[in-house]
Design a protein around this motif. Structure first.
Motif, mmCIF file in Angstrom:
data_model
loop_
_atom_site.group_PDB
_atom_site.id
_atom_site.type_symbol
_atom_site.label_atom_id
_atom_site.label_comp_id
_atom_site.label_asym_id
_atom_site.label_seq_id
_atom_site.Cartn_x
_atom_site.Cartn_y
_atom_site.Cartn_z
ATOM 1 N N ALA B 106 1.077 -1.619 0.271
ATOM 2 C CA ALA B 106 -0.329 0.018 -0.186
ATOM 3 C C ALA B 106 0.184 1.249 -0.160
ATOM 4 O O ALA B 106 2.043 1.150 0.304
ATOM 5 C CB ALA B 106 -1.613 -0.042 1.346
ATOM 6 N N ARG B 107 0.977 2.175 -0.760
ATOM 7 C CA ARG B 107 1.126 3.826 -0.835
ATOM 8 C C ARG B 107 0.501 3.889 0.330
ATOM 9 O O ARG B 107 -0.855 3.944 1.263
ATOM 10 C CB ARG B 107 0.575 4.617 -1.426
ATOM 11 C CG ARG B 107 1.031 4.031 -2.836
ATOM 12 C CD ARG B 107 0.965 4.838 -3.963
ATOM 13 N NE ARG B 107 1.379 4.545 -5.014
ATOM 14 C CZ ARG B 107 2.308 5.157 -6.047
ATOM 15 N NH1 ARG B 107 2.501 6.967 -5.772
ATOM 16 N NH2 ARG B 107 2.273 4.564 -7.509
ATOM 17 N N HIS B 108 1.636 4.647 1.030
ATOM 18 C CA HIS B 108 0.793 5.662 2.644
ATOM 19 C C HIS B 108 -0.351 6.249 2.418
ATOM 20 O O HIS B 108 -0.336 7.129 1.123
ATOM 21 C CB HIS B 108 2.266 6.081 3.240
ATOM 22 C CG HIS B 108 2.103 6.985 4.401
ATOM 23 N ND1 HIS B 108 1.182 8.677 4.300
ATOM 24 C CD2 HIS B 108 2.851 6.493 6.048
ATOM 25 C CE1 HIS B 108 1.344 8.284 5.977
ATOM 26 N NE2 HIS B 108 2.419 7.328 6.784
ATOM 27 N N VAL B 110 -0.719 9.395 3.167
ATOM 28 C CA VAL B 110 -0.694 10.381 2.554
ATOM 29 C C VAL B 110 -0.620 10.683 1.503
ATOM 30 O O VAL B 110 -0.026 12.074 0.676
ATOM 31 C CB VAL B 110 0.137 11.059 4.099
ATOM 32 C CG1 VAL B 110 0.635 12.239 3.298
ATOM 33 C CG2 VAL B 110 -0.074 11.202 5.493
ATOM 34 N N THR B 111 0.407 9.870 0.902
ATOM 35 C CA THR B 111 1.165 9.916 -0.223
ATOM 36 C C THR B 111 -0.359 9.578 -1.484
ATOM 37 O O THR B 111 -0.383 10.745 -2.195
ATOM 38 C CB THR B 111 1.924 7.948 -1.072
ATOM 39 O OG1 THR B 111 3.001 8.236 -0.091
ATOM 40 C CG2 THR B 111 2.191 8.359 -1.812
ATOM 41 N N MET B 114 -1.643 12.731 -1.451
ATOM 42 C CA MET B 114 -1.227 13.895 -3.172
ATOM 43 C C MET B 114 -1.242 13.165 -4.352
ATOM 44 O O MET B 114 -0.619 13.745 -5.213
ATOM 45 C CB MET B 114 0.491 13.891 -2.523
ATOM 46 C CG MET B 114 0.930 14.290 -0.410
ATOM 47 S SD MET B 114 2.566 15.168 -0.115
ATOM 48 C CE MET B 114 3.584 13.765 0.283
ATOM 49 N N ASP B 209 4.450 16.593 5.992
ATOM 50 C CA ASP B 209 4.207 17.167 4.765
ATOM 51 C C ASP B 209 2.991 18.195 4.139
ATOM 52 O O ASP B 209 2.488 18.330 4.603
ATOM 53 C CB ASP B 209 3.839 15.753 4.195
ATOM 54 C CG ASP B 209 4.398 14.568 4.161
ATOM 55 O OD1 ASP B 209 5.896 14.797 2.917
ATOM 56 O OD2 ASP B 209 4.179 13.904 4.398
ATOM 57 N N LEU B 328 0.153 7.905 11.816
ATOM 58 C CA LEU B 328 0.542 8.415 9.549
ATOM 59 C C LEU B 328 1.878 8.439 10.587
ATOM 60 O O LEU B 328 2.354 7.983 8.851
ATOM 61 C CB LEU B 328 0.673 10.060 9.894
ATOM 62 C CG LEU B 328 -1.239 10.574 9.417
ATOM 63 C CD1 LEU B 328 -0.673 11.583 8.531
ATOM 64 C CD2 LEU B 328 -1.464 9.550 8.373
ATOM 65 N N LEU B 336 -0.565 0.725 7.693
ATOM 66 C CA LEU B 336 -0.859 1.001 6.661
ATOM 67 C C LEU B 336 -1.772 -0.237 6.144
ATOM 68 O O LEU B 336 -1.915 0.242 4.820
ATOM 69 C CB LEU B 336 0.500 0.830 6.242
ATOM 70 C CG LEU B 336 1.563 1.254 7.687
ATOM 71 C CD1 LEU B 336 2.992 1.640 7.139
ATOM 72 C CD2 LEU B 336 1.149 2.987 7.012
#
Lengths: 809, 340
Positions: B106-108, B110-111, B114, B209, B328, B336
Motif C-alpha cells: 500500500a501507498r501511505h 498521505v501519498t 498527494m 508533509d 501517520l 498501513l
C-alpha cells in the motif's frame, strides 16, 4: 482576542447583528472566530444573596455557618468554606435545585451536622475565570433574590477572535467595532462611563485637560518625564491623579473584565486593563509616592541592572532593553511589565498614569529575551496607534477618577520626540483591476476604503491619493496593501471564479518525483507498505546536529533511512507483528561546507522479515531468505537503469552480516546502495522474530530516465539446449564459472541458467555441483548438433583450464 | 460464402462454451459428437456445403473450417484431462476455502492524497518542483517578506542547524528557488517535508508533509487564483463541494486568503471536525507579494502571480477519519495495511 458582545455593541450602537452573524462577518473580513461562548448559559439559576450573619461552624474550623437572605422571604442557613465570606457581603448564590456549569445540581445537605440550603459561589464555579481564592464578592447596589446574570449584565457572549499578526488594530473592542459598525468609523462612538460618586472630577478633567507636547522632556504635577532613547520610545504621555482610593472595582467594570476572561484586581489596575481592551492602548499606573525624584526616565537598561516584575520574578536586564526608570532605578520593563517597586497597592494615594508608544521590534526583542509575553507587549510588538493615544489617555484618567475617586492634574505631559506623520499612498485603479482581475473604479474604491478610516485626498480616475489612519499605519504602507483592503471589503466571494486560458509552463517535471512514483508502484505491487517518517535521529545515527532539538532522541538529522526503518520494525515487533514489509523514500543529510547547507540525498530504503507469501492453508509458510533480498536488489537495479550486474557481494558492512551483504554499483563504478541480512545486534528483536533483510539505495535524477529498450528480432529458428552438471570447487564463485562459459560458448550461446545446486553423495568434499542449462541459437539457420557439441567442448575445456572445473560423471 | 464463415465462427463460439461447460467425460463425448461428429456433426454439415461455392471461395472457407476443427479438437483434449483429473481431485477439494494471494502492499495514506492532488494539478498544467529541506533563513523568511524581528516569524517555531541555517518551516522557499532558476510562465507544485518545533501530540507533528503551489506570469489575477483553486477543490472533494475564500494574512502574499470547503464529513451541517461551522480550512493562498518578486529580481509591475499551500497529511486525517496524527508516522503495519 476575546471580545464581549455587549461591550462591542456599546461602541457600535448601530450594530444589530446577532453574535453568530458577527462571527460570520468577521470570518469574511479576515478575522475568523474560534468560539462563541455564552456566558450565561449555565448560570441562569444563580441569584443575588446577602450574608446577614457569618460565624464559625461549630464542628469545623475552616467552615462558616451563614444566615443568608436570598430574597425568598426566609433566612437560609448555608455552610460556606471560603475564607472571604463576611456579614453584609453580597455574593452569587446557588439555591437548592439550581444547576452549575458542569451539570452539578445543588441539593439540601447536612455538612458536619449543620444544614446547608444552597451554595455561595466562586468565579470559577460559575465558569467566569480561574479565580478560586474565595467566593465572588459583588460591589454595588443589589437586591437579594434578583437574577445574578441580569444584575451584573452577564447575559453576554464572549467572541474569541483569531487576529492575524498584521492586524494589531483588531486587538481591541474599538478595532472590531470599526470593522462591523454600519458606516464603519463613522458609526463608532465611545460610550459614556456609568455615573459614579466622583463624576464632577470627570467633568472637570474633561473640561480642563491640556496635553503639553514637548520633544524631549515635559513635566506634570511636579514629575519630570524625559525620553533619553527616542529611537525606542516614540511617545510618552504621563498623567497624574491624586487622592485615589484603591479598592475593588464596581460590578459593571468587573463584569466587563470577567466577560473577556480577565480577573479584576483593583479599581486603578482594572481601569487600565479596561482601556487597553476597549481601545487597544496599553497603559500602566505607577504609585507616584514610590517613584524617586519623582521622575520618569525612559532609557536603555544599564549593565547589571535588574528588576522584580509584577509577577514576582527577578529579571536581569540586558543593556539595550528599554526600561522606565525613576531617578535611580528601573520601575518597569518598557512595553512589557511593570515593577513591584512602584506597583499600585491598597495604600496608594497618588498615581502616575503612563500612556506610551514603544518601538515594535525592540519590544519584541525584550519580550523574547525575558520570555515574558503580556497583553501590553503583544500589542506593542505588533503596533499601537499613535493617533489614538490622547483619546486612550483621557479615557483611562476619566475611568480612574470615576471608579477610584481623586482629582487629575489638568496638564498631561506628552513627550513626542518626532511626530509620526500618516502615510499618503497613491493607488491606481488600473493596477487594482490588473491584480484583482475585475474592474474597480475610483468611486467604488472610495466607498470601500472610507468606512475603514482611510481618507481619500484626491480621487482621479488614474490615481487616488489615500491617507492612512494611525491604526493601520503598520500594515498599510504600499499600494498593494490598499488593493488588499479593496478586495477584502469588496468580498472575496463576489469575485468570479471561471477558469481562463493560461500559457504553458517553463518548469520541467522534477525527475526524482517521477522516479519516486515509479518506485512506489514497483514496491507496492510486490507487497510492501509505504512508511513516512521524519528526518530526526539520535546522535549515533546522524551527523548534522540541531541547535534546538525537542529531545536527545531527535537531536540530529539522519545520515541514512534504514536505521529509522529498523526502529519502525521494532515498533511493529513490539506489537506482535512478525510479517513486516516496509519501504520509505526520503531525505538523508550529510554535513555540508562550513557555514553552508547540509548535503541532502533522496534515498529508498526497504526492510522486510517474516513469511515470503501470505499464509495459505495449502502449504507451510516459507520465510524470506537471501535470494529474496538479492532478487529485489537486482530488480531494483534494473528498474533504476543500472543493469542486473550492478549487484555484487560486498563482504563487509557494519549494518549487515558480512557473508550476506551486497552492494549496488552504478555504471561509473560508484556505490549507490547496499543491502543484506541486518546484523542481529542492530535490531531489538524478540526471540520469535525471523531474519531481517534490508537495503538502501541513493536515488539520482539520472536513474529517472531508463535506457530505451532495444528491439531484437524474434527467433526464426529453434534453439538447442544442453544441460551441464559441473563440479565446482567451493572457492570458485559461480559468477566466475558463468563468465567463463559465456566467454567460451561462442556467438550462438544465448542463455546460461543455473537450475540446480547440489552437495552430497557423488560430489567430492570441497566442491558442489552446479547444473547449468545452456541455450544455443543462430538467427539465420537451425544449428546442427555438431556445432553445439563443439561449443560445449570448448566450454568444458576452458572451465577445466581456468577453474579446474570438471563435468559431473 | 460469408454465411459459411459466420456459421463457422458461431460454431467455434458455441463449441468453446459447450466444451468448458462439460462436467464429465460423458458430457464431453456428447459435445464432441455434436460438434465434430463424422456423420451428423455441425462441422461436417458445413463442409458438405463447400461444394456449392465457387472454386475461388472454396480454399478460404476450407482453411477457416480446418482452423475451427483444430481449435475445438485441442480444447476437447485439454478438457478431457481436466475432467479426468478433476474427478480424481474433486473428492479432496472444498472450493469454499480461500484462494492463494500474494501480500498486498500500500501507498501511505498521505501519498495517496498527494497522488490525487498531483493528478489534478497536472491536468491544470502544473509540474512538480523540489527544494532542500535544510534552508537558509534568507530563503525561509527574508526573501518571503518575513523579517525575523516581525511577529509573523512567530507563526512558525523553527528548528535551527546553525546561525542562519534552519529546517524549512514551510515549502514556500521552493517558490524562491524556482523563480531564481526559471522564467515565467511558471506553474508548479512543490511537495515536501517541513519542520516546526511543535511537540509531537495527537494534532501536531514536528515534521509533516506540505504542498506548495506557485503560478507566475503576466496578467495573473485574483480571479485566476480563485478559479484554479476552486476547480482543484471541487475535483478533490467532489462536484457538490462548496468552496469559500476568506481574507487572511501571510507575509509573502497580498491579498491573502484562506480556502475553506464545505465539511465533507457532516455535509456542512456542523460537526466536531469542522468546529460546528460546516467549513473545513484546506489551504492558505494569495497573490505573490511584490516584495517577493523584488527579492528574486522580477519586475512586479510586469509579473503577477499566486501561491498556495496545503497540508496533505491533514486532508488525509480528515478524509479517512484518522483521529491522531502520530498514526501517520508510526509505520504500524496494522495501520498501513488498511490503505491497500
Amino acid at each position: 482576542m476575546d471580545i464581549s458582545y455587549r461591550w462591542l455593541k456599546s461602541l457600535a450602537p448601530g450594530l444589530v447583528a446577532a453574535p453568530e452573524e458577527v462571527a460570520e462577518r468577521l470570518a469574511m473580513y479576515g478575522a475568523p472566530v474560534d468560539a462563541l461562548v455564552r456566558l450565561d448559559a449555565e448560570i441562569r439559576d444563580i441569584v443575588i444573596a446577602r450574608v446577614i450573619e457569618a460565624r464559625r461552624h461549630p464542628n469545623a474550623d475552616r467552615l462558616s455557618l451563614c444566615q443568608v437572605d436570598a430574597g425568598t422571604g426566609e433566612v437560609l442557613s448555608v455552610v460556606c468554606g471560603a475564607p472571604n465570606v463576611r456579614p453584609g457581603g453580597i455574593y452569587p448564590f446557588a439555591p437548592v435545585g439550581a444547576s452549575l456549569p458542569g451539570g452539578v445540581t445543588i441539593r439540601k445537605a447536612k455538612i458536619r451536622g449543620e444544614e446547608s440550603q444552597g451554595m455561595l459561589c466562586s468565579a470559577r464555579e460559575l465558569g467566569l475565570g480561574r479565580d478560586h481564592e474565595g467566593i465572588l464578592e459583588l460591589h454595588g447596589d443589589f437586591t437579594p433574590g434578583e437574577s445574578f446574570v441580569e444584575a451584573v449584565g452577564l447575559d453576554d457572549v464572549r467572541i474569541v477572535v483569531d487576529v492575524t499578526a498584521n492586524r494589531p488594530d483588531l486587538l481591541s473592542h474599538l478595532g472590531i467595532a470599526r470593522e462591523l459598525a454600519p458606516g464603519g468609523v463613522a458609526g463608532v462612538t465611545l460610550p459614556p462611563l456609568p455615573a459614579g460618586a466622583n463624576s464632577q472630577a470627570v467633568v472637570d478633567f474633561r473640561a480642563e485637560a491640556r496635553f503639553e507636547t514637548r520633544t524631549d522632556a515635559a513635566e506634570v504635577g511636579g514629575v519630570q518625564i524625559t525620553i533619553q532613547d527616542p529611537d525606542l520610545c516614540l511617545r510618552y504621555m504621563g498623567a497624574v491623579i491624586r487622592g485615589v482610593r484603591v479598592g475593588p472595582s464596581p460590578e459593571w467594570l468587573a463584569t466587563r473584565l470577567r466577560a473577556i476572561g480577565l480577573r479584576p484586581i483593583n479599581n486603578v489596575v482594572d481601569a487600565t486593563n479596561y482601556t487597553l481592551h476597549e481601545l487597544g492602548q496599553p497603559l500602566h499606573a505607577f504609585d507616584l509616592d514610590r517613584l524617586e525624584g519623582p521622575e520618569i526616565r525612559v532609557r536603555r537598561a544599564a549593565a547589571g541592572e535588574a528588576i522584580v516584575t509584577l509577577d514576582g520574578e527577578r529579571r536581569a536586564l540586558e543593556p539595550g532593553m528599554l526600561v522606565i526608570a525613576d531617578a535611580s532605578r528601573p520601575v518597569a520593563v518598557a512595553g512589557v511589565m511593570g515593577g513591584e517597586n512602584s506597583e499600585v497597592t491598597e495604600s496608594t494615594r497618588d498615581v502616575l498614569l503612563e500612556c506610551a508608544l514603544f518601538d515594535p521590534a525592540a519590544t519584541r526583542r525584550t519580550r523574547r529575551a525575558l520570555g515574558l509575553s503580556t497583553d501590553a507587549s503583544y500589542r506593542y510588538e505588533r503596533g499601537v496607534d499613535p493617533d489614538g493615544m490622547e483619546t486612550a489617555c483621557r479615557r483611562a484618567v476619566e475611568l480612574i477618577l470615576s471608579v477610584a475617586g481623586g482629582r487629575a492634574e489638568p496638564v498631561v505631559a506628552d513627550v513626542y520626540p518626532a511626530r509620526l506623520e500618516p502615510a499618503v499612498i497613491t493607488l491606481r485603479p488600473a493596477r487594482a483591476a490588473h491584480l484583482l482581475g475585475v474592474p474597480v473604479g475610483a468611486p467604488e474604491i472610495v466607498d470601500l476604503l472610507t468606512p475603514l478610516g482611510f481618507e481619500v485626498l484626491e480621487a482621479g480616475d488614474a490615481a487616488l491619493r489615500v491617507r492612512v489612519p494611525g491604526h493601520r499605519r503598520y500594515d498599510v504602507t504600499r499600494e498593494v496593501d490598499l488593493i488588499e483592503e479593496v478586495a477584502r471589503r469588496y468580498g472575496y466571494d463576489n469575485f468570479p471564479d471561471e477558469l481562463r486560458a493560461y500559457r504553458p509552463n517553463t518548469v520541467p517535471e522534477d525527475p526524482i518525483a517521477l522516479l519516486e512514483d515509479r518506485l512506489r508502484s514497483f514496491l507496492v505491487a510486490r507487497g510492501f507498505l509505504e512508511s513516512r517518517t521524519m528526518g530526526f535521529a539520535a546522535e549515533s545515527e546522524g551527523d548534522v546536529a540541531l541547535v534546538n532539538p525537542l529531545s536527545s532522541a531527535e537531536s540530529r538529522l539522519r545520515r541514512a533511512l534504514l536505521p529509522g526503518l529498523i526502529h519502525r520494525l521494532e515498533h511493529n515487533f513490539a506489537h506482535g507483528q512478525r510479517n513486516v514489509r516496509l519501504f520509505e523514500i526520503g531525505t538523508a543529510f550529510a554535513p555540508g561546507p562550513a557555514g553552508g547547507l547540509p548535503v541532502e540525498t533522496t534515498r529508498l530504503a526497504v526492510i522486510f522479515t517474516g513469511a515470503r507469501y501470505a499464509a495459505h492453508w495449502s502449504e507451510p509458510a516459507a520465510p524470506f531468505d537471501v535470494w529474496d533480498l538479492k532478487g529485489l536488489l537486482e530488480d531494483l537495479a534494473l528498474e533504476l537503469g543500472l543493469g542486473a550486474g550492478a549487484v555484487e557481494p560486498s563482504g563487509v558492512e557494519p549494518l549487515f552480516i558480512p557473508a550476506l551483504a551486497f552492494r549496488v554499483v552504478a555504471p561509473d563504478g560508484t556505490m549507490v546502495g547496499e543491502g543484506g541480512q541486518v546484523a542481529p545486534e542492530r535490531v531489538d528483536a524478540p526471540a520469535w522474530a525471523g531474519s531481517i533483510w534490508g537495503l538502501e539505495i541513493q536515488l539520482s535524477a539520472a536513474m529517472a530516465t531508463r535506457p530505451t529498450p532495444a528491439f531484437h528480432e524474434l527467433p526464426a529458428f529453434p534453439a538447442i539446449e544442453r544441460d551441464l552438471a559441473l563440479l565446482v570447487p567451493d572457492q570458485t564463485p559461480a559468477a566466475a564459472v558463468e563468465a567463463t562459459i559465456r566467454a567460451a560458448g561462442g556467438a550462438h550461446l544465448r542463455d546460461i541458467e543455473p537450475f540446480d545446486v547440489y552437495r552430497g553423495p557423488g560430489v567430492p568434499e570441497g566442491s558442489r555441483s552446479i547444473a547449468y542449462r545452456l541455450r544455443f541459437r543462430a538467427q539465420d539457420r537451425t544449428l546442427t548438433d555438431r556445432e553445439v557439441d563443439s561449443a560445449v567442448g570448448r566450454v568444458l575445456h576452458r572451465l577445466r583450464d581456468e577453474h579446474g572445473v570438471q563435468r559431473r560423471g | 460464402m460469408t454465411d459459411l464463415i459466420d456459421e463457422l465462427e458461431a460454431l467455434e463460439r458455441e463449441g468453446r462454451e459447450a466444451i468448458s461447460g462439460a462436467r464429465d467425460a460423458a458430457a464431453l463425448e456428447a459435445a464432441r459428437v455434436r460438434l465434430l461428429g463424422r456423420k451428423d456433426g455441425r462441422l461436417t454439415a458445413i463442409l458438405r456445403r463447400l461444394g456449392d461455392l465457387s472454386p475461388e471461395e472454396r480454399p478460404r472457407v476450407g482453411a477457416a473450417a480446418n482452423r475451427v476443427k483444430e481449435v475445438l479438437t485441442g480444447l476437447l483434449e485439454a478438457r478431457a484431462v481436466e475432467v479426468e483429473g478433476g474427478a480424481a481431485q474433486a473428492a479432496g477439494i472444498d472450493p469454499t476455502l480461500p484462494g492463494r494471494r500474494p501480500w498486498r502492499g500500500a501507498r501511505h495514506p498521505v501519498t495517496q492524497v498527494m497522488d490525487e492532488i498531483y493528478a489534478i494539478f497536472r491536468s491544470l498544467g502544473f509540474t512538480r518542483a523540489r527544494g532542500p529541506e535544510a534552508e537558509t533563513d534568507w530563503y525561509n523568511f527574508t526573501a518571503l517578506n518575513t523579517p525575523l524581528d516581525h511577529p509573523a516569524a512567530d507563526m512558525h517555531d523553527t528548528f535551527y542547524l546553525a546561525p542562519g541555517v534552519l529546517l524549512r518551516s514551510h515549502t514556500s522557499p521552493v517558490q524562491i528557488r524556482t523563480m531564481q532558476a526559471y522564467r515565467p510562465p511558471i506553474r508548479i507544485i512543490a511537495p515536501g517535508m517541513v519542520y516546526r518545533r511543535d511537540p509531537f501530540d495527537a494534532s501536531h507533528a514536528p515534521g509533516f508533509d506540505q504542498l506548495e503551489g506557485l503560478v507566475v506570469d503576466e496578467g495573473v489575477s485574483l480571479v485566476d487564483l480563485k478559479a484554479t483553486l476552486a476547480e482543484f477543490a471541487r475535483r478533490l472533494f467532489g462536484p457538490e463541494a462548496r468552496v469559500r475564500f476568506r481574507p487572511s494574512f501571510f507575509p509573502f502574499t497580498e491579498p491573502s486568503a484562506e480556502v475553506d470547503v464545505s465539511c465533507f464529513l457532516c455535509g456542512a451541517k456542523g460537526c466536531p471536525a469542522c468546529k460546528g461551522t460546516g467549513w473545513m480550512e484546506i489551504m492558505g493562498a494569495g497573490m505573490v507579494d511584490p516584495a517577493v518578486f523584488e527579492a528574486v529580481g522580477y519586475d512586479p509591475e510586469r509579473y503577477t502571480g499566486f501561491a498556495f499551500g496545503m497540508g496533505p497529511g491533514r486532508i488525509a486525517l480528515q478524509r479517512y477519519g484518522i483521529p491522531d496524527i502520530r498514526l501517520l508516522y508510526e509505520s504500524d503495519v496494522r495501520f498501513l495495511e488498511q490503505f491497500s
